[in-house]
Write an enzyme that holds these catalytic residues in place. Structure first.
Site, PDB file in Angstrom:
ATOM      1  N   ASP A 188     -13.417   5.613   1.120  1.00 18.34           N
ATOM      2  CA  ASP A 188     -11.925   5.827   0.685  1.00 18.34           C
ATOM      3  C   ASP A 188     -11.294   4.895   1.779  1.00 18.34           C
ATOM      4  O   ASP A 188     -10.929   5.445   2.820  1.00 18.34           O
ATOM      5  CB  ASP A 188     -11.530   7.400   0.990  1.00 18.34           C
ATOM      6  CG  ASP A 188     -10.312   7.835   0.464  1.00 18.34           C
ATOM      7  OD1 ASP A 188      -9.323   6.718   0.543  1.00 18.34           O
ATOM      8  OD2 ASP A 188     -10.022   8.673  -0.371  1.00 18.34           O
ATOM      9  N   HIS A 189     -10.759   3.914   1.126  1.00 12.42           N
ATOM     10  CA  HIS A 189     -10.285   2.985   1.984  1.00 12.42           C
ATOM     11  C   HIS A 189      -8.764   3.367   2.954  1.00 12.42           C
ATOM     12  O   HIS A 189      -8.385   2.801   3.662  1.00 12.42           O
ATOM     13  CB  HIS A 189      -9.727   1.590   1.259  1.00 12.42           C
ATOM     14  CG  HIS A 189      -8.824   1.808   0.400  1.00 12.42           C
ATOM     15  ND1 HIS A 189      -9.020   1.942  -0.905  1.00 12.42           N
ATOM     16  CD2 HIS A 189      -7.667   1.445   0.464  1.00 12.42           C
ATOM     17  CE1 HIS A 189      -7.853   1.998  -1.479  1.00 12.42           C
ATOM     18  NE2 HIS A 189      -6.806   1.589  -0.676  1.00 12.42           N
ATOM     19  N   HIS A 251      -7.541   9.864  -2.483  1.00  7.09           N
ATOM     20  CA  HIS A 251      -6.808   9.190  -1.308  1.00  7.09           C
ATOM     21  C   HIS A 251      -5.710  10.114  -0.835  1.00  7.09           C
ATOM     22  O   HIS A 251      -5.871  10.398   0.215  1.00  7.09           O
ATOM     23  CB  HIS A 251      -5.949   7.894  -2.042  1.00  7.09           C
ATOM     24  CG  HIS A 251      -6.808   6.715  -2.332  1.00  7.09           C
ATOM     25  ND1 HIS A 251      -7.879   6.323  -1.596  1.00  7.09           N
ATOM     26  CD2 HIS A 251      -6.547   5.807  -3.096  1.00  7.09           C
ATOM     27  CE1 HIS A 251      -8.501   5.385  -2.273  1.00  7.09           C
ATOM     28  NE2 HIS A 251      -7.680   4.902  -2.946  1.00  7.09           N
TER      29      HIS A 251
END
Length: 502
Positions: A188-189, A251
């Site tokens: 999950d950036h 996110h």
């Protein structure tokens, strides 16, 4: 002092990773060309990737390694600007690129991939799944059949993992048959962003904040992730997912976890992830009758973004659809620390600004001793900007300078990370890719986290499916449906919508 800080920051140590082979499945896709390859180039430029490492594209397109290298460099030119583009580094990066024509589902081409990888059998291998999640299991199975899964292998899974809890479990089961949990990196950036990690430092390295970080002092929390773009090249994927699966389930819930979690025992991977899991399990489930009151979903129509006319979502995807491009919702964490504190989250496409931020709204002072004409007292607010212009602003009440009585006004205490530290930080994908090579899973999601997020999200999606009312329309360039304003304002609160305002 500022000059000294900048000098120290500019000398930040870059620690190289071990030589590795990185294989990207979905090598010709938007994610690879727009995000992964520029991230890897920058890590090479900064001396973090050994130049004898290999970057291997794998996809169904029938290309030679030369063709693929040309494609990568063509796209690299669009994303690498100014003095970041260094001919020597570009030449070095090109020499690291290879390509193999493979089909992750059928298994065609894996023999040729094995021939290339077996030239360096003892290297760390990172398999990045930049494909549709439905292909993760088949691709991993074909890697095993080709003898390409070693003790030094890791696999990176992009979100969303599945469409719901059942499909998520099926994917995780399929990948888990081939790779051990310690080898699986669910990315999950958002967790790789500098400011998100600074949230951990802000809370647990500064007693001034951690002692205030509870329901006694905080009125509510806002999390906003807005985009000005539409679906663009992602229309096929996005129309099957929507904003809830694409953004909220991963996110925004991960941001909520970092904000709401208890202090971990240590910063080791499982210490952090154990505390995030507790937050997900403490989220109050929304029953079907509560979904209409606590959530708003929308879809953008025609409008204008920064003076440019844009089409509606339906026009962009080319067919009628009820897929949501905007979600606002109210969540509650059932714990002693957060009882009674609402967490308002919203995300959407074709909104006026591209911004990701967290607002910690503190409670008002219990009683004002100041004259009524001195101005209305505003409660303190901590605004944490994730992008763009990463930084933090604390809003406090100050005396208006000058004679003529005691007049108050809100003022900002600003910390811009770029100005304070005087250096460019690696972006999220740069950091997370290097953490994968190192074998550090701290900033990646564990399987039980993913499942807990689906357990909370699924009833909302189910209620929307059962509803006779589709997404509410909003014009492109606005802040979403008016119902999203009502969602927060009926609680006597309002959305924060301008980084410049106190």
């Amino acid at each position: 002092m500022t000059r000294q800080i900048r000098k120290k920051a500019s000398m930040a140590q870059i620690i190289p990773v071990s030589t590795f082979d990185g294989v990207v499945f979905g090598a010709t896709g938007d994610l690879t060309l727009r995000k992964l390859m520029p991230a890897l180039y920058r890590r090479l430029r900064d001396g973090q990737i050994p130049p004898d490492s290999r970057l291997i594209g794998a996809a169904r397109s029938d290309l030679s390694s030369e063709d693929y290298a040309n494609t990568v460099l063509e796209h690299l030119r669009k994303h690498i600007k100014g003095d970041e583009w260094q001919e020597e580094t570009v030449s070095q990066f090109r020499s690291m690129l290879h390509y193999r024509h493979v089909d992750g589902k059928s298994g065609d081409g894996f023999e040729a991939l094995a021939t290339l990888l077996d030239e360096q059998p003892d290297r760390i291998r990172v398999y990045y799944m930049a494909t549709a999640p439905a292909l993760y299991g088949d691709t991993c199975e074909n890697l095993e059949k080709a003898g390409l899964v070693t003790e030094q292998s890791r696999v990176v899974l992009e979100k969303p993992i599945g469409q719901d809890l059942d499909s998520s479990r099926a994917i995780n089961d399929a990948v888990g048959k081939i790779f051990a949990e310690r080898q699986i990196y669910r990315i999950d950036h958002f967790l790789g962003k500098e400011t998100v990690q600074n949230l951990i430092a802000l809370r647990f390295a500064n007693s001034i904040f951690e002692r205030l970080w509870n329901a006694d002092n905080i009125d509510h929390v806002q999390i906003t992730v807005s985009e000005t773009v539409g679906v663009e090249e992602r229309a096929g994927y996005y129309d099957g997912s929507g904003a809830m699966r694409d953004m909220i389930q991963n996110h925004l819930l991960q941001l909520l976890c970092v904000l709401a979690m208890e202090p971990p025992v240590s910063l080791e991977a499982d210490g952090l992830r154990d505390e995030k899991l507790k937050v997900l399990r403490a989220l109050k489930p929304l029953a079907e009758h509560e979904v209409a009151l606590s959530t708003v979903r929308g879809q953008y129509g025609k409008g204008a973004i920064q003076g440019r006319a844009v089409n509606s979502y339906v026009d962009e995807v080319g067919h009628p659809t009820t897929t949501e491009t905007f979600v606002a919702l109210k969540a509650e964490v059932r714990s002693w620390r957060w009882a009674g504190v609402p967490f308002y989250m919203r995300t959407g496409k074709r909104l006026p600004q591209k911004v990701s931020e967290v607002v910690i709204q503190f409670k008002h002072v219990p009683y004002s001793i100041f004259p009524s004409d001195s101005t209305e007292l505003q409660a303190n607010r901590l605004v944490i900007r994730l992008q763009p212009d990463e930084g933090m602003r604390l809003v406090t009440m100050q005396k208006d300078p000058g004679p003529g009585g005691l007049r108050l006004r809100p003022a900002r205490l600003n910390i811009s990370f770029e100005e304070a530290f005087g250096m460019r930080y690696p972006d999220a994908y740069e950091r997370l890719l290097m953490d994968t090579v190192r074998g550090n899973p701290s900033l990646f999601m564990r399987r039980d986290e993913v499942e807990a997020a689906w357990i909370w999200s699924d009833p909302i999606l189910e209620a929307w499916r059962n509803s006779t009312e589709g997404p509410r329309m909003y014009p492109a360039g606005s802040w979403g449906p008016t119902a999203s304003i009502a969602l927060i304002e009926r609680d006597g609160r309002t959305w924060h919508e301008d980084w410049q305002d106190p």
